[in-house]
Every structure is written in C-alpha cells, then in structure tokens.
Design an enzyme around this catalytic site. Structure first.
Site, short mmCIF file in Angstrom:
data_model
loop_
_atom_site.label_atom_id
_atom_site.label_comp_id
_atom_site.label_asym_id
_atom_site.label_seq_id
_atom_site.Cartn_x
_atom_site.Cartn_y
_atom_site.Cartn_z
N LEU A 245 50.52 24.78 12.75
CA LEU A 245 49.39 25.48 12.15
C LEU A 245 48.77 26.35 13.22
O LEU A 245 48.77 25.99 14.40
CB LEU A 245 48.35 24.49 11.61
CG LEU A 245 48.73 23.63 10.40
CD1 LEU A 245 47.60 22.68 10.04
CD2 LEU A 245 49.09 24.51 9.19
N ASP A 246 48.22 27.50 12.82
CA ASP A 246 47.55 28.37 13.77
C ASP A 246 46.44 27.61 14.49
O ASP A 246 45.87 26.65 13.95
CB ASP A 246 46.93 29.57 13.05
CG ASP A 246 47.96 30.51 12.47
OD1 ASP A 246 49.14 30.42 12.87
OD2 ASP A 246 47.59 31.33 11.61
N PHE A 247 46.10 28.06 15.68
CA PHE A 247 45.01 27.49 16.46
C PHE A 247 43.74 27.31 15.63
O PHE A 247 43.10 26.25 15.66
CB PHE A 247 44.73 28.41 17.66
CG PHE A 247 43.49 28.06 18.43
CD1 PHE A 247 43.49 27.02 19.35
CD2 PHE A 247 42.32 28.79 18.25
CE1 PHE A 247 42.34 26.70 20.07
CE2 PHE A 247 41.17 28.48 18.95
CZ PHE A 247 41.18 27.43 19.88
N ARG B 153 46.96 34.78 6.02
CA ARG B 153 45.92 35.64 6.57
C ARG B 153 46.24 37.12 6.32
O ARG B 153 45.37 37.91 5.94
CB ARG B 153 45.74 35.35 8.06
CG ARG B 153 45.36 33.90 8.32
CD ARG B 153 45.54 33.47 9.76
NE ARG B 153 44.52 34.06 10.64
CZ ARG B 153 44.38 33.73 11.92
NH1 ARG B 153 45.20 32.83 12.46
NH2 ARG B 153 43.44 34.29 12.65
N THR C 161 43.42 27.26 12.31
CA THR C 161 43.62 26.60 11.01
C THR C 161 43.60 25.09 11.16
O THR C 161 44.19 24.54 12.09
CB THR C 161 44.97 27.04 10.40
OG1 THR C 161 45.01 28.46 10.30
CG2 THR C 161 45.16 26.43 9.02
#
Length: 224
Positions: free
Chosen positions: A68-70, A169, A72
């Site tokens: 997961l993105d930083f 996003r 998120t």
C-alpha cells in the site's frame, strides 16, 4: 496540475496509529497498516522503519506480498514463508484477489456508480507520479460506487480490477474528483480539506495459500 506536496516524502510524518493484527497462522499474517507508514524500506537509512521490518521483529520469516502507498491505510496480507509468498503473489498477479477501498473525494459525481477504464504509466520526468496515457499506458480499470454524499465531498467505495501504481488516486483525479488530502494528485483545495490521504483498504479476499479456502478480511478502522 496536482499539488505535489513533499513528493519524495523527504521528511516522513509519523504513522497515524499502530499496526493492528487481524489474523495470523503459520502461513500468513493479516494486518491493518496505519497511514504514513512505508510498506517496505526505502533506499536511504532514514527510511528503514516500515511495516515489514516491524513485523519481522516478531516473525523473522515474514515476507512482503503486495504494497500500500505510504499515505494509504488498510488491510495487507504478509506471507510467513517462501511458498506462501509465491502462491499469494500469483493470486495478485492473476487478479484472483478481491480488494475494496473507501475514499473521500472532492465534490460529488453526477452518477451514483460507474467504471473508469483509463491506461496508466509512470511519468518518468516527475517520478513517482503516474499519468493517464492512451498510447503507452497499461490497462487500468476501477469500479466505483457512492456510499454517502456530503456538502463538498463524497464517500466512495472503490474496487480496482487491475493493480497499477497509484491507480485509484490517478483515476479519481482523471474523473475530476481527486481524493482529499492527496499530496500528489489533488489540487490545493482538495489537498487542504484533509490532514491525510483519505484512502483506506477496507477489505481483502484471498485464497489461503495452504488450504486454498476463500478468506475475507475486513478493517474495522474506516475513519479519516
């Protein structure tokens, strides 16, 4: 144009909360990752604190399967051994998993649901940004559905069919409704409406790598 605030996360803000352990056995660990935590270590010494390193303090053989993105938060599955990592990785690659996110977006779409089919590629000159590119982009598909409408925002359920970098996003930005608090893709008005990226991995469905039984894991943390 996106806001592009702190694009490289040079000064990482602290995680919002702690790792919540949802499930574990000898094959997998399922956790709820807090926002503002790296899934894997970065290249520099100041970016070594991350989800997998924290988990490995208690489970040394733990291996990353997906990210997961930083910014998120939400559900992630971690493999406990190489064979589990291989089988789970194949599930993600073959789109055998099911992922559901919730997101709070700028303003309100006209429709109550829909599907976005826009190809995405890396914007090499402005990495890590991704962009829609109908000639060179890879296929990216997202299904969306409104859960609740507010005066100047909406709560959406997002179901990515594909798993491109920053897909949700980029697709929300392309739709004209960027995710609130998004430091990379939201315009300044949308970015300033939230103190964090309002994107949360709410549910993950996988096949257990050893038993092959279908398992559903849900997050209890749905607030932004």
């Amino acid at each position: 144009m996106p806001y592009i605030f702190n694009i490289t996360h040079a000064d990482l803000p602290p995680p919002i909360g702690d790792i919540e352990y949802i499930y574990s056995d000898e094959h997998i660990i399922v956790v709820d990752k807090p926002a503002n935590m790296l899934s894997v270590p970065g290249k520099t010494p100041d970016k070594q604190d991350c989800l997998i390193h924290r988990i490995q303090k208690f489970s040394p053989e733990a291996r990353i399967v997906h990210r997961l993105d930083f910014s998120t938060s939400g559900i992630m599955v971690i493999a406990q051994n190489h064979e589990s990592q291989r089988k789970l990785g194949r599930q993600f690659e073959n789109r055998e998993t099911e992922k559901t996110y919730i997101a709070k977006i700028f303003c309100q779409p006209d429709n109550t649901s829909g599907m976005i089919d826009l190809p995405i590629r890396c914007d090499w000159e402005r990495r890590p940004l991704q962009i829609v590119d109908h000639q060179l982009g890879k296929k990216a598909v997202t299904r969306w559905k409104i859960q609740e409408r507010f005066e100047d925002s909406s709560l959406l359920e997002l179901s990515p069919v594909t798993g491109r970098t920053h897909q949700l996003r980029v697709h929300m930005q392309a739709m004209g409704h960027p995710i609130l608090g998004d430091e990379l893709y939201a315009h300044e008005a949308a970015h300033s409406m939230a103190e964090r990226l309002c994107l949360h991995a709410k549910e993950l469905i996988i096949n257990h790598p050893a038993e092959n039984s279908r398992m559903t894991f849900s997050s209890t943390n749905n607030s932004f």
